[in-house]
Design an enzyme around this catalytic site. Structure first.
Site, PDB file in Angstrom:
ATOM      1  N   LYS A  11       0.839  -1.201   0.000  1.00  0.00           N
ATOM      2  CA  LYS A  11       0.000   0.000   0.000  1.00  0.00           C
ATOM      3  C   LYS A  11       0.863   1.235   0.000  1.00  0.00           C
ATOM      4  CE  LYS A  11      -3.736   1.095   2.502  1.00  0.00           C
ATOM      5  NZ  LYS A  11      -4.933   1.055   1.658  1.00  0.00           N
ATOM      6  N   GLY A 190       5.708   7.035  -0.678  1.00  0.00           N
ATOM      7  CA  GLY A 190       7.035   6.709  -1.215  1.00  0.00           C
ATOM      8  C   GLY A 190       7.954   6.066  -0.192  1.00  0.00           C
ATOM      9  N   ARG A 191       7.385   5.446   0.837  1.00  0.00           N
ATOM     10  CA  ARG A 191       8.163   4.780   1.896  1.00  0.00           C
ATOM     11  C   ARG A 191       9.008   5.742   2.734  1.00  0.00           C
ATOM     12  NH1 ARG A 191       4.581   1.732   1.156  1.00  0.00           N
ATOM     13  NH2 ARG A 191       4.737  -0.450   0.603  1.00  0.00           N
ATOM     14  N   LEU A 192       8.692   7.048   2.649  1.00  0.00           N
ATOM     15  CA  LEU A 192       9.412   8.043   3.467  1.00  0.00           C
ATOM     16  C   LEU A 192       8.632   8.254   4.772  1.00  0.00           C
ATOM     17  CD1 LEU A 192      10.398  10.644   0.736  1.00  0.00           C
ATOM     18  CD2 LEU A 192      11.960   9.466   2.278  1.00  0.00           C
ATOM     19  N   HIS A 193       8.508   7.183   5.518  1.00  0.00           N
ATOM     20  CA  HIS A 193       7.685   7.217   6.728  1.00  0.00           C
ATOM     21  C   HIS A 193       8.322   8.077   7.813  1.00  0.00           C
ATOM     22  CE1 HIS A 193       6.013   3.982   4.514  1.00  0.00           C
ATOM     23  NE2 HIS A 193       7.022   3.166   4.749  1.00  0.00           N
TER      24      HIS A 193
END
Ligand SMILES: Cc1cc2nc3c(=O)[nH]c(=O)nc-3n(C[C@H](O)[C@H](O)[C@H](O)COP(=O)(O)O)c2cc1C
Length: 212
Positions: A11, A190-193
């Site tokens: 997701k 973008g997985r930049l959590h």
């Protein structure tokens, strides 16, 4: 079903952000803010949390229900003679985990655990529905049963014995997890959590940001 059925599950998270300028300096206040947002969202059981205990170096994890939070810690109720209860007796180091999928949020907590007072346990026990009280009395939690029938008969026996006002068993009550470290994870695009960790040293909380 092949592995692909799992491999293609992913997701993108794009609902919220966790900004250094916006977070509360106190992680319990930050927890309460996120918890209230979970209550207003479609998270089914926001107070369901995983608790990991360690026994003889072997970790074990299960879900329990958070029943209270304060600056002193996180409270849940259980059978003191259960597997988790016995593990805690020998090793008070535990970790908690909340996962609120609808909000793309995870909270990880490390701390030490101890029993709450008997009077506080009894007070909470007395507020529970009848069936829950019978359950606490009749369940030899985590012990081996010969059959489902044996368990059902034991529940029936306790109902006959206590048609009303079942008393709080001696081996049932609350635990409180006093946190030393709390991490708030907010899924971002973008997985930049975002990951913000609070650590307690000399009674003071400090924060740092971690790479996702
Ligand atoms: C949603 C959910 C809530 C639960 N809440 C509790 C709870 O509050 N207390 C409890 O003792 N067990 C609760 N359980 C059961 C535990 O996960 C576990 O099966 C039980 O406590 C025995 O664990 P143990 O053998 O490691 O001690 C819950 C399970 C689920 C799935």
């Amino acid at each position: 079903m092949g592995f692909g059925a799992y491999e293609n599950l992913r997701k993108d998270y794009n609902k919220f952000e966790l900004l250094d300028s916006k977070i509360d300096k106190n992680p319990i206040n930050q927890f309460e803010l996120w918890f209230s947002e979970s209550l207003q969202s479609e998270v089914e059981e926001p107070n369901a949390m995983a608790i990991s205990t360690v026994s003889n170096n072997i970790p074990s994890t299960r879900i329990v229900l958070l029943k209270g939070v304060s600056q002193n810690g996180f409270i849940f109720y259980t059978n003191y003679d259960s597997e988790k209860g016995l593990a805690i007796e020998n090793n008070p180091n535990v970790s908690l985990l909340f996962f609120w999928d609808k909000l793309h949020r995870q909270i990880r907590i490390n701390g030490t655990i101890q029993k709450i007072s008997r009077s506080q346990s009894v007070q909470y026990f007395d507020s529970r529905p009848y069936e829950s009280k019978i359950g606490a009395l009749a369940s030899n939690q985590s012990k081996v049963a010969a059959s489902r029938e044996e368990i059902e008969n034991r529940f029936k026996d306790f109902k006959t014995r206590y048609p009303e006002n079942p008393p709080c068993p001696e081996n049932w009550g609350g635990f409180i997890v006093e946190p030393t470290k709390i991490e708030f994870w907010q899924g971002r695009t973008g997985r930049l959590h975002d990951r913000i960790v609070y650590e307690k040293n000399n009674l003071e909380w400090s924060t740092k940001r971690l790479y996702p």
